[in-house]
Scaffold this motif. Structure first.
Motif, mmCIF file in Angstrom:
data_model
loop_
_atom_site.group_PDB
_atom_site.id
_atom_site.type_symbol
_atom_site.label_atom_id
_atom_site.label_comp_id
_atom_site.label_asym_id
_atom_site.label_seq_id
_atom_site.Cartn_x
_atom_site.Cartn_y
_atom_site.Cartn_z
ATOM 1 N N GLY A 223 0.815 -1.207 0.000
ATOM 2 C CA GLY A 223 0.000 0.000 0.000
ATOM 3 C C GLY A 223 0.852 1.261 0.000
ATOM 4 N N ILE A 224 2.120 1.136 -0.454
ATOM 5 C CA ILE A 224 2.985 2.306 -0.535
ATOM 6 C C ILE A 224 2.988 2.801 -1.983
ATOM 7 N N HIS A 225 3.600 3.963 -2.228
ATOM 8 C CA HIS A 225 3.715 4.453 -3.604
ATOM 9 C C HIS A 225 4.767 3.614 -4.326
ATOM 10 N N ARG A 226 4.293 2.594 -5.041
ATOM 11 C CA ARG A 226 5.175 1.589 -5.596
ATOM 12 C C ARG A 226 6.022 2.131 -6.742
ATOM 13 N N SER A 227 5.392 2.934 -7.622
ATOM 14 C CA SER A 227 6.168 3.440 -8.756
ATOM 15 C C SER A 227 7.230 4.429 -8.269
ATOM 16 N N ARG A 228 6.861 5.195 -7.248
ATOM 17 C CA ARG A 228 7.838 6.113 -6.639
ATOM 18 C C ARG A 228 9.000 5.307 -6.045
ATOM 19 N N ALA A 229 8.683 4.208 -5.370
ATOM 20 C CA ALA A 229 9.714 3.364 -4.763
ATOM 21 C C ALA A 229 10.660 2.840 -5.842
ATOM 22 N N LEU A 230 10.103 2.334 -6.951
ATOM 23 C CA LEU A 230 10.950 1.792 -8.019
ATOM 24 C C LEU A 230 11.866 2.868 -8.592
ATOM 25 N N GLU A 231 11.269 4.043 -8.795
ATOM 26 C CA GLU A 231 12.023 5.155 -9.355
ATOM 27 C C GLU A 231 13.200 5.527 -8.433
ATOM 28 N N LEU A 232 12.923 5.618 -7.133
ATOM 29 C CA LEU A 232 13.963 5.975 -6.168
ATOM 30 C C LEU A 232 15.037 4.890 -6.101
ATOM 31 N N LEU A 233 14.602 3.624 -6.125
ATOM 32 C CA LEU A 233 15.555 2.521 -5.999
ATOM 33 C C LEU A 233 16.477 2.448 -7.206
ATOM 34 N N ARG A 234 15.913 2.734 -8.385
ATOM 35 C CA ARG A 234 16.710 2.550 -9.602
ATOM 36 C C ARG A 234 17.812 3.584 -9.760
ATOM 37 N N ALA A 235 17.809 4.598 -8.903
ATOM 38 C CA ALA A 235 18.891 5.569 -8.932
ATOM 39 C C ALA A 235 20.199 4.965 -8.400
ATOM 40 N N TYR A 236 20.109 3.781 -7.795
ATOM 41 C CA TYR A 236 21.295 3.158 -7.202
ATOM 42 C C TYR A 236 21.769 1.992 -8.055
ATOM 43 N N ARG A 237 23.088 1.799 -8.123
ATOM 44 C CA ARG A 237 23.619 0.616 -8.792
ATOM 45 C C ARG A 237 23.914 -0.445 -7.743
ATOM 46 N N LYS A 238 23.086 -1.482 -7.732
ATOM 47 C CA LYS A 238 23.193 -2.570 -6.764
ATOM 48 C C LYS A 238 22.704 -3.830 -7.446
ATOM 49 N N ILE A 239 22.812 -4.954 -6.755
ATOM 50 C CA ILE A 239 22.056 -6.133 -7.175
ATOM 51 C C ILE A 239 20.717 -6.052 -6.454
ATOM 52 N N PHE A 240 19.639 -5.936 -7.248
ATOM 53 C CA PHE A 240 18.298 -5.926 -6.660
ATOM 54 C C PHE A 240 17.617 -7.258 -6.928
ATOM 55 N N ILE A 241 17.086 -7.888 -5.894
ATOM 56 C CA ILE A 241 16.319 -9.123 -6.088
ATOM 57 C C ILE A 241 14.915 -8.907 -5.518
ATOM 58 N N PHE A 242 13.949 -8.895 -6.419
ATOM 59 C CA PHE A 242 12.558 -8.674 -6.016
ATOM 60 C C PHE A 242 11.807 -9.996 -5.999
ATOM 61 N N VAL A 243 11.234 -10.372 -4.863
ATOM 62 C CA VAL A 243 10.211 -11.413 -4.871
ATOM 63 C C VAL A 243 8.927 -10.701 -5.266
ATOM 64 N N THR A 244 8.274 -11.144 -6.316
ATOM 65 C CA THR A 244 7.149 -10.336 -6.796
ATOM 66 C C THR A 244 6.084 -11.127 -7.551
ATOM 67 N N HIS A 245 4.843 -10.605 -7.471
ATOM 68 C CA HIS A 245 3.751 -11.088 -8.328
ATOM 69 C C HIS A 245 3.358 -9.971 -9.295
ATOM 70 N N ASP A 246 4.155 -8.919 -9.377
ATOM 71 C CA ASP A 246 3.765 -7.695 -10.060
ATOM 72 C C ASP A 246 4.354 -7.674 -11.477
ATOM 73 N N PRO A 247 3.474 -7.609 -12.518
ATOM 74 C CA PRO A 247 3.977 -7.651 -13.902
ATOM 75 C C PRO A 247 4.958 -6.526 -14.215
ATOM 76 N N ARG A 248 4.714 -5.356 -13.635
ATOM 77 C CA ARG A 248 5.599 -4.229 -13.935
ATOM 78 C C ARG A 248 7.011 -4.471 -13.409
ATOM 79 N N ILE A 249 7.104 -4.946 -12.172
ATOM 80 C CA ILE A 249 8.429 -5.221 -11.605
ATOM 81 C C ILE A 249 9.082 -6.378 -12.345
ATOM 82 N N ALA A 250 8.297 -7.406 -12.667
ATOM 83 C CA ALA A 250 8.851 -8.565 -13.370
ATOM 84 C C ALA A 250 9.429 -8.164 -14.727
#
Ligand SMILES: Nc1ncnc2c1ncn2[C@@H]1O[C@H](COP(=O)(O)OP(=O)(O)OP(=O)(O)O)[C@@H](O)[C@H]1O
Ligand SMILES: Nc1nc2c(ncn2[C@@H]2O[C@H](COP(=O)(O)OP(=O)(O)O)[C@@H](O)[C@H]2O)c(=O)[nH]1
Ligand SMILES: [Mg+2]
Ligand SMILES: [Mg+2]
Ligand SMILES: [Zn+2]
Lengths: 233, 264
Positions: free
Chosen positions: B175-202
């Protein structure tokens, strides 16, 4: 034979941790004996005897401080476990007296705390934590990584010399380092000493004088406003 | 130690059968999704990674960092741990105030550099970009809502831990601002591993690890034509987010029909 004393508040996972230790000792060809010390009720001895076929016993401390009861019976217990052919004697104690420590020099002292217990618990358990060798933190599967790390920090604030080991005692994750601690523990001897200083001697309430108010008592007494002091007769 | 790769060496499934995929190598900068039905072992897989499993968890998997067994200090000293894990939990059990909790975490997670107060301030500012109602520093951790809890965990992992590896368990359910979260996270260079059911994240991931019955069944690389329609999925998703937000704010939706026709 080696001696491991495992203390911690009720339902923190002491038995769950010891169950994995017993299994891993057995896989390594070693026999564990198990002694449970509790105030008035316990059934771990029967459960573990049934599950692993190892020698087990229990003692109810009743009126005695469970930590002192532990000291009283430990000499006999070491002999009993020795006769039963055990390589390690595991003692589980409720450690209900928060002023005393149940640990013995020359034995391994484990305190089991649960990560779910709230951040102030490490401040409340006194010598049961500060005099232990290893603090085993259970139920790490029930909290976030951040909380787990802050809980660890709270333990280290109170007890910087105690090693912290995090485990999931349901699935037996993180148990191997505990086996390594047991491996490094020396063999028990005939002259072992209780670790730490017991709290100041008994007051007259302990010997049965029941009047309310320090004015009726002798020995170490404690008014509301001042520190405890000695009131002789 | 600079992190270059994580390797997952296969173990066995719930029924004891051998895990079909025997080895996966994740490289710095990779964005990866773990997908699969409920109960298929997604959380268990990221827990294995976070624990630096060495055939000592129920799955028998092994995790290598830069091709070798992880040093013990990764687990014994939070300041050396290269992994931040945002768990599925939506409640804190901690009875500390937010401020005290974050200050303690900041102190043990970072060796040097930025003072704890400024880290805590930045962490809260990040978290409050993801929540509806802001988190107050004086609240107790246990008073936070499910969404505020997840927002604080994401901020704690990203800003305060700032580790090269971030594991996120179903952030979309918060229930958080998910697109905002993705946008903020992608500013970093890391290994990101998402457990997800979300088509956009996948679809945003480089590849998807597909789980079934406790094991990794296959690794699917995001195909070129999947990427092509990912832009459209994003638009659709943004529209739905806006819809959700308008409902949250108690607004009427009647003016959105034309827009729906356009994206659908
Ligand atoms: N390889 C395995 N061997 C043994 N047990 C396993 C294995 N993988 C998963 N499990 C068990 O299966 C159960 C469900 O796994 P998990 O919680 O990881 O599922 P999930 O995919 O995250 O589900 P959800 O989508 O509901 O969050 C857990 O009890 C876990 O311990
Ligand atoms: N989720 C979880 N539950 C645990 C863990 N350790 C123990 N438990 C559970 O906590 C309860 C009490 O455990 P027990 O070993 O009997 O506690 P004891 O009173 O200290 O001996 C049992 O239901 C255990 O299954 C753990 O690491 N994770
Ligand atoms: Mg017990
Ligand atoms: Mg899960
Ligand atoms: Zn006592």
């Amino acid at each position: 034979m080696k001696l491991v004393i495992c203390a911690g508040p009720a339902t923190t996972g002491k038995t769950a941790v010891l169950r994995h230790i017993i299994k891993k000792l057995r896989d390594g060809g070693q026999l564990a004996a198990f002694l449970k010390i509790d105030v008035q009720y316990a059934e771990e001895d029967e459960l573990l005897a049934r599950e692993f076929g190892i020698p087990t016993r229990k003692v109810y401390s009743g009126e005695l401080c469970p930590d002192h009861c532990n000291v009283m019976v430990l000499g006999d217990a070491l002999q009993w476990a020795g006769k039963a052919g055990a390589d390690v004697l595991l003692v589980e104690t409720a450690g209900l007296c928060l002023r005393c420590s149940p640990y013995v020099d020359g034995g391994l002292g484990l305190v089991v705390l649960e990560a779910t217990s709230g951040m102030n618990l490490p401040l409340k358990v006194g010598p049961m934590l500060s005099l232990a060798d290893v603090a085993v933190v259970t139920k790490i599967d029930r909290v976030s990584q951040a909380e787990r790390e802050v809980f660890r920090a709270r333990i280290q604030e109170v007890a910087p010399a105690v090693r912290v080991r995090e485990v999931n005692a349901l699935h037996g994750i993180g148990i191997d380092p505990l086996l390594e601690h047991i491996r490094q523990t020396p063999h028990a001897t005939d002259h072992m000493l209780l670790r730490g200083n017991p709290p100041v001697g008994t007051c007259t309430i302990c010997v049965g004088k029941k009047e309310v108010g320090w004015q009726s008592h002798f020995g170490v007494v404690r008014p509301l406003e001042n520190q405890a002091f000695y009131r002789g007769e | 130690m600079a992190i270059e790769s994580i390797t997952i060496l296969g173990g066995h499934g719930k029924d004891g059968g051998e895990e079909p995929v025997r080895r996966i190598d994740l490289r710095m900068g990779d964005v990866v999704s773990i997908v699969g039905p409920t109960g298929s072992g997604k959380t268990t897989l990221i827990n294995d990674i976070e624990l630096f499993a060495d055939a000592n968890t129920p799955t028998g998997r092994r995790i290598l960092i830069n091709g070798a067994v992880a040093p013990a200090e990764f687990r014994d000293n939070p300041a050396r741990n290269p992994i931040a894990l945002i768990t599925q939990h939506t409640t804190f059990l901690s009875d500390m105030p937010v401020q005290g909790f974050l200050e303690t975490h900041a102190r043990i997670r970072t060796d040097v550099g930025e003072p704890a107060e400024s880290l805590v301030e930045r962490t809260l500012a990040f978290a409050n970009q993801l929540t509806g109602e802001p988190i107050l520093v004086r609240s107790r951790m246990t008073e936070l809502s499910g969404g505020q809890t997840r927002a604080l965990l994401i901020a704690d992992a990203t800003i305060l831990c700032n580790t090269p590896i971030v594991l996120l368990d179903e952030v979309e359910n918060a229930g958080i601002h998910r697109s905002r979260a993705l946008e903020l996270l992608r500013a970093y260079r890391k290994i990101f591993i998402f457990v997800t059911h979300d088509p956009r994240i996948a679809l945003l991931s480089d590849y998807r690890i597909v789980m079934r019955n406790g094991t990794v069944r296959q690794v699917l690389h995001t195909a070129a034509d999947e990427r092509k329609f990912s832009a459209k999925v994003t638009k659709l998703d943004d529209f739905l987010s806006r819809l959700r937000e308008r409902i949250r704010m108690g607004e009427s939706l009647t003016d959105l029909e034309a827009e729906l026709e356009a994206v659908a």
